[in-house]
Motif scaffolding. Structure first.
Motif, PDB file in Angstrom:
ATOM      1  N   LYS A 392      28.906   9.871  51.879  1.00  0.00           N
ATOM      2  CA  LYS A 392      30.288  10.240  52.213  1.00  0.00           C
ATOM      3  C   LYS A 392      30.998  10.985  51.058  1.00  0.00           C
ATOM      4  O   LYS A 392      31.740  11.935  51.159  1.00  0.00           O
ATOM      5  CB  LYS A 392      31.134   9.028  52.759  1.00  0.00           C
ATOM      6  N   LYS A 393      30.842  10.459  49.742  1.00  0.00           N
ATOM      7  CA  LYS A 393      31.146  10.859  48.640  1.00  0.00           C
ATOM      8  C   LYS A 393      30.892  12.430  48.426  1.00  0.00           C
ATOM      9  O   LYS A 393      31.752  13.408  48.013  1.00  0.00           O
ATOM     10  CB  LYS A 393      30.961  10.128  47.295  1.00  0.00           C
ATOM     11  N   ASN A 394      29.509  12.581  48.674  1.00  0.00           N
ATOM     12  CA  ASN A 394      28.855  13.922  48.610  1.00  0.00           C
ATOM     13  C   ASN A 394      29.714  14.956  49.683  1.00  0.00           C
ATOM     14  O   ASN A 394      30.055  16.157  49.164  1.00  0.00           O
ATOM     15  CB  ASN A 394      27.282  13.839  48.460  1.00  0.00           C
ATOM     16  N   TYR A 395      29.666  14.176  50.712  1.00  0.00           N
ATOM     17  CA  TYR A 395      30.203  15.260  51.681  1.00  0.00           C
ATOM     18  C   TYR A 395      31.800  15.544  51.537  1.00  0.00           C
ATOM     19  O   TYR A 395      32.228  16.826  51.421  1.00  0.00           O
ATOM     20  CB  TYR A 395      30.242  14.468  53.151  1.00  0.00           C
ATOM     21  N   ASP A 396      32.645  14.646  51.009  1.00  0.00           N
ATOM     22  CA  ASP A 396      33.882  14.979  50.619  1.00  0.00           C
ATOM     23  C   ASP A 396      34.193  15.974  49.674  1.00  0.00           C
ATOM     24  O   ASP A 396      34.932  16.691  49.383  1.00  0.00           O
ATOM     25  CB  ASP A 396      34.547  13.665  50.390  1.00  0.00           C
ATOM     26  N   LYS A 397      33.192  15.798  48.527  1.00  0.00           N
ATOM     27  CA  LYS A 397      33.284  16.511  47.171  1.00  0.00           C
ATOM     28  C   LYS A 397      32.930  18.065  47.862  1.00  0.00           C
ATOM     29  O   LYS A 397      33.463  18.905  47.019  1.00  0.00           O
ATOM     30  CB  LYS A 397      32.365  16.180  46.335  1.00  0.00           C
ATOM     31  N   GLU A 419      29.568  25.088  40.233  1.00  0.00           N
ATOM     32  CA  GLU A 419      28.257  25.153  40.063  1.00  0.00           C
ATOM     33  C   GLU A 419      27.532  24.008  39.347  1.00  0.00           C
ATOM     34  O   GLU A 419      26.586  23.255  39.789  1.00  0.00           O
ATOM     35  CB  GLU A 419      27.657  26.450  39.410  1.00  0.00           C
ATOM     36  N   GLU A 420      28.458  23.530  38.351  1.00  0.00           N
ATOM     37  CA  GLU A 420      28.032  22.620  37.568  1.00  0.00           C
ATOM     38  C   GLU A 420      27.757  21.062  38.379  1.00  0.00           C
ATOM     39  O   GLU A 420      26.767  20.216  38.379  1.00  0.00           O
ATOM     40  CB  GLU A 420      28.746  22.243  36.269  1.00  0.00           C
ATOM     41  N   GLU A 421      28.854  21.144  39.147  1.00  0.00           N
ATOM     42  CA  GLU A 421      28.928  19.836  39.944  1.00  0.00           C
ATOM     43  C   GLU A 421      28.023  19.838  41.219  1.00  0.00           C
ATOM     44  O   GLU A 421      27.405  19.036  41.412  1.00  0.00           O
ATOM     45  CB  GLU A 421      30.528  19.935  40.709  1.00  0.00           C
ATOM     46  N   LEU A 422      27.668  20.950  41.467  1.00  0.00           N
ATOM     47  CA  LEU A 422      26.546  21.125  42.685  1.00  0.00           C
ATOM     48  C   LEU A 422      25.185  20.897  41.907  1.00  0.00           C
ATOM     49  O   LEU A 422      24.674  20.079  42.476  1.00  0.00           O
ATOM     50  CB  LEU A 422      26.676  22.611  43.104  1.00  0.00           C
ATOM     51  N   ASP A 423      24.906  21.082  40.919  1.00  0.00           N
ATOM     52  CA  ASP A 423      23.888  20.747  40.254  1.00  0.00           C
ATOM     53  C   ASP A 423      23.655  18.974  40.077  1.00  0.00           C
ATOM     54  O   ASP A 423      22.498  18.580  40.625  1.00  0.00           O
ATOM     55  CB  ASP A 423      23.468  21.332  38.883  1.00  0.00           C
ATOM     56  N   GLN A 424      24.643  18.580  39.726  1.00  0.00           N
ATOM     57  CA  GLN A 424      24.802  17.054  39.498  1.00  0.00           C
ATOM     58  C   GLN A 424      24.631  16.534  40.963  1.00  0.00           C
ATOM     59  O   GLN A 424      23.805  15.398  40.888  1.00  0.00           O
ATOM     60  CB  GLN A 424      26.297  16.698  38.867  1.00  0.00           C
ATOM     61  N   ASP A 425      25.375  16.950  41.846  1.00  0.00           N
ATOM     62  CA  ASP A 425      25.314  16.333  43.226  1.00  0.00           C
ATOM     63  C   ASP A 425      23.985  16.480  43.732  1.00  0.00           C
ATOM     64  O   ASP A 425      23.465  15.480  44.495  1.00  0.00           O
ATOM     65  CB  ASP A 425      26.333  16.721  44.025  1.00  0.00           C
ATOM     66  N   ASP A 426      23.483  17.575  43.529  1.00  0.00           N
ATOM     67  CA  ASP A 426      22.222  17.868  44.095  1.00  0.00           C
ATOM     68  C   ASP A 426      20.924  16.689  43.419  1.00  0.00           C
ATOM     69  O   ASP A 426      20.225  16.251  44.270  1.00  0.00           O
ATOM     70  CB  ASP A 426      21.375  19.299  43.724  1.00  0.00           C
ATOM     71  N   VAL A 459      22.799  14.917  59.366  1.00  0.00           N
ATOM     72  CA  VAL A 459      22.910  15.993  60.260  1.00  0.00           C
ATOM     73  C   VAL A 459      24.154  17.010  59.764  1.00  0.00           C
ATOM     74  O   VAL A 459      23.903  18.243  60.260  1.00  0.00           O
ATOM     75  CB  VAL A 459      23.530  15.189  61.669  1.00  0.00           C
ATOM     76  N   ALA A 460      25.071  16.316  59.476  1.00  0.00           N
ATOM     77  CA  ALA A 460      26.436  17.284  59.002  1.00  0.00           C
ATOM     78  C   ALA A 460      25.823  18.012  57.815  1.00  0.00           C
ATOM     79  O   ALA A 460      26.173  19.308  57.622  1.00  0.00           O
ATOM     80  CB  ALA A 460      27.503  16.494  58.240  1.00  0.00           C
ATOM     81  N   MET A 461      24.592  17.542  56.836  1.00  0.00           N
ATOM     82  CA  MET A 461      24.212  18.467  55.730  1.00  0.00           C
ATOM     83  C   MET A 461      23.624  19.569  56.208  1.00  0.00           C
ATOM     84  O   MET A 461      23.129  20.615  55.501  1.00  0.00           O
ATOM     85  CB  MET A 461      23.209  17.531  54.985  1.00  0.00           C
ATOM     86  N   LEU A 462      22.979  19.663  57.467  1.00  0.00           N
ATOM     87  CA  LEU A 462      22.264  20.652  58.049  1.00  0.00           C
ATOM     88  C   LEU A 462      22.997  21.896  58.535  1.00  0.00           C
ATOM     89  O   LEU A 462      22.665  22.843  59.050  1.00  0.00           O
ATOM     90  CB  LEU A 462      21.168  20.198  59.197  1.00  0.00           C
TER      91      LEU A 462
END
Length: 691
Positions: A392-397, A419-426, A459-462
């Protein structure tokens, strides 16, 4: 002042080696290394020699191994000469400054050169053992510590076979040094930290034989791991503490500052890292110490004074569980029940992403190590809740990032932060995927009901507007569903099947790889001409072919995804269409995509199918008058050379390859014709035993 200028030049080269690595090393090695080696000849100016030795350490710290190898012989000859002369100087004048540096430099060269250092091992070990045996006085303790470090690093570089002849003698010397020739080493003895690290390296070198030394090694290590930092809460206007005395400060509020004295924290960190090493390397040989160690490590999950200590604490836990499995399920369950509450709490409360990733790795490894029957329903719900919160935290971010990109203040700087946040979350999403992978792997269909509560996030991530990396990890999770819970695929297929096909041609290689793997997994899990997924798999083939035959498909970033596409088609051919139904043009097109270069896991499926065709004497593959046999030999030989066929990993596959080669060798005329048409590298491989 020429000596001073030489010293400054050496110092400058060392600094640039650090600041501009590895470009500096790649572009200027031919000028820098000879210059620094020349400075080592300045016997009349030890400071120049010392700075040259230190600069070499900086140069090799981030130097690609390929650069050092052409210089290795001349470097070692130079170092042997300096080590010999400085050892004699120590005996006659007690001067040790340059000697300490040269010993460190030799260790760094060995560490960089790795097993290539083996031919030069004998040039250094006698002098190093001499120093270790004879540097007894208090002023030589640091020299002895650095010598111990160097010996252990060299041993690790050259490996057990080369080091073995000296191993017993060096272990005895370490034991004597550990007990300070009969007494305990003092807590502030500089040898202690070197000794702790050296024991860990020796453990890696000699493996299970190290267990005999644990009674001597463990007491100081356990003491160091239990060092308690000195802390204080003080008024910012009346701080009686000084940063120069080793204090670090963090503001708690306008009225208070939190201070921690860092002295001892690095020793504590080193000790914790070594405990991880012993548990990992010795397994059940470490069992007698697991109870003590787990009671040290679990509370350190909350040790917020030092990130790496929390990291080591988390990393140790699956190894400690593995160490006691032979003691029976009840013992393992008791240890897990002690670990679990703090580990799962850390999973929800850790704020540093890098440490949270290590905690997730630990959870995934614990799930795999424990297997079925240890994580009870309450613990499973706690774990699922922690994963749900992370998802959920990832979705909200991501929703916040979408808003930030539409904001009037959006600019390049904001995009860089995103982009830096995305790398971290990935990275963190990858760790969540690893946990779910292991839960599916251990519990199979029994995990599906629990997975239901997490499905909405995947599913939301797709969704098309989500980042490519979310697509990748979501598909990976559904790949695990196909692999480990195939009976439930029909329940979820509406969520991911369409995307599985679409993502085969995604611009992101990781997404293509995950999608291709999923298509192949469907073929394996639902085989036969009546497969419910036959039409789907066959309709994926044109997309897979387009990827494989793309102009950039074999570039470094794309090759693994491409090889997964080849594997997916291979699995469809083998399990759904069936080999006997493949026409000549189709089969030869597939064969021209080989060999596999990178993905050895998928290579197993591909090469086994190739050998299925060979052993069945498939006329389309072999060609008229065996015209394609040479090419088949080339493909298999190339697989062995590039290590996508490995005897130690897949002995059955290697046995099939060898059997095929032997069958060809039985026809001397045919074999001679094949050998005459292949490169020399392949001839060496194929002479005598194929392996």
């Amino acid at each position: 002042k020429q000596w001073y200028q030489r010293r400054v030049r050496g110092n400058a080269l060392g600094q640039m080696s650090t600041d501009f690595a590895p470009t500096f090393q790649k572009k200027l090695h031919a000028e820098v290394l000879p210059a620094l080696m020349m400075l080592l000849d300045d016997d009349g100016n030890p400071r120049v020699q010392g700075h040259a030795g230190a600069a070499l350490v900086n140069f090799f710290d981030e130097c690609p191994q390929s650069i050092i190898l052409p210089y290795l012989g001349s470097l070692c000859q130079k170092m042997q000469a300096v080590l010999g002369s400085k050892t004699m100087e120590l005996a006659s004048t007690n001067r040790k400054l340059v000697l300490e540096q040269i010993i460190t430099t030799i260790a760094t060269i060995a560490d960089t050169a790795s097993n290539h250092f083996a031919p030069y091992y004998g040039m250094f070990m006698p002098n190093l053992k001499f120093i270790m045996q004879n540097a007894h006085s208090s002023e030589l303790r640091l020299l002895r510590g650095k010598t111990i470090e160097s010996i252990s690093l060299i041993g690790l570089a050259v490996g057990k076979e080369v080091f073995y002849s000296d191993a017993a003698e060096i272990m005895d010397m370490l034991l004597k040094a550990q007990t300070d020739e009969g007494g305990e080493l003092e807590a502030d003895d500089p040898q202690v930290s070197y000794m702790i690290s050296a024991w860990a390296r020796m453990c890696k070198i000699i493996g299970s034989q190290f267990t005999a030394y644990l009674p001597v090694v463990m007491p100081p290590l356990l003491r160091a791991a239990q060092i308690k930092p000195e802390i204080a809460v003080v008024d910012p206007d009346e701080t009686p503490l000084d940063e120069e005395d080793g204090w670090e400060f963090l503001p708690l509020s306008d009225q208070q500052i939190f201070g921690v004295k860092t002295a001892g924290l690095e020793d504590k960190n080193t000790a914790c890292q070594m405990l991880v090493c012993y548990a990992r390397e010795l397994k059940e040989g470490f069992a007698d110490y697991t109870e003590q160690v787990v009671k040290i490590m679990v509370p350190l999950l909350k040790f917020y004074f030092h990130d790496l200590i929390r990291s080591a604490a988390a990393e140790s836990l699956p190894y400690l569980l593995e160490s006691v499995k032979h003691k029976g399920e009840d013992y393992v369950r008791e240890m897990w029940n002690y670990i679990c509450p703090d580990l799962f709490k850390a999973l929800q409360t850790e704020m540093e992403p890098e440490i949270l990733a290590v905690i997730m790795e630990s959870v995934a490894a614990c799930v795999e190590t424990l297997g079925v029957g240890f994580i009870d329903s309450t613990q499973m719900e706690q774990l699922t809740e922690a994963l749900r919160k992370q998802l959920k935290k990832n979705y909200d971010k991501e929703e916040e990032r979408k808003k930030a990109r539409k904001d009037e203040d959006y600019d390049e700087e904001v995009e860089q932060t995103i982009e830096e946040e995305l790398d971290q979350d990935d990275y963190l999403l990858g760790k969540v995927s690893d946990i779910i992978h292991n839960l599916f792997g251990v519990y199979g269909e029994d995990f599906v009901q629990i997975f239901d509560s997490l499905t909405e996030y995947f599913v939301a991530m797709l969704a098309p507007d989500r980042p490519s990396l979310e697509h990748q990890w979501a598909i990976c999770v559904f790949d695990d569903l196909i692999d480990y819970a195939p009976n439930s695929v029909h329940k979820y297929q509406g969520h991911f099947l369409k995307q599985l096909m679409e993502f085969l041609t995604d611009s992101c290689p990781g997404v293509r790889q995950a999608a291709a793997y999923g298509v192949g997994a469907l073929a394996v899990k639902f085989p036969g001409p009546d497969s419910p997924y036959k039409a789907f798999c066959q309709s994926c083939i044109p997309r897979l072919v387009n990827v494989i035959q793309g102009s950039t498909s074999r570039e470094e970033d794309n090759v693994t995804a491409t090889e997964n596409c080849i594997s997916a088609i291979t699995k469809i051919f083998k399990y759904i269409i069936l080999a006997e139904n493949l026409d000549e043009a189709t089969l030869l097109t597939w064969f021209r995509w080989l060999p596999i270069q990178e993905d050895e896991e998928e290579g197993v499926h591909i090469y086994n199918f190739l050998l299925d065709l060979v052993e069945a004497n498939n006329p389309h593959l072999l060609g008229s008058d065996n015209s394609n046999v040479r090419d088949i030999v080339m493909v298999l030989a190339e697989g062995i050379i590039n290590k996508t066929i490995r005897a130690e990993e897949e002995p059955e596959l290697m046995s099939r390859v060898e059997a095929f080669f032997r069958s060809l060798q039985a026809n001397e005329q045919l074999w001679a014709g094949i050998i005459s048409q292949i490169p020399d590298t392949h001839k060496v491989l194929l002479s005598g035993q194929p392996t």
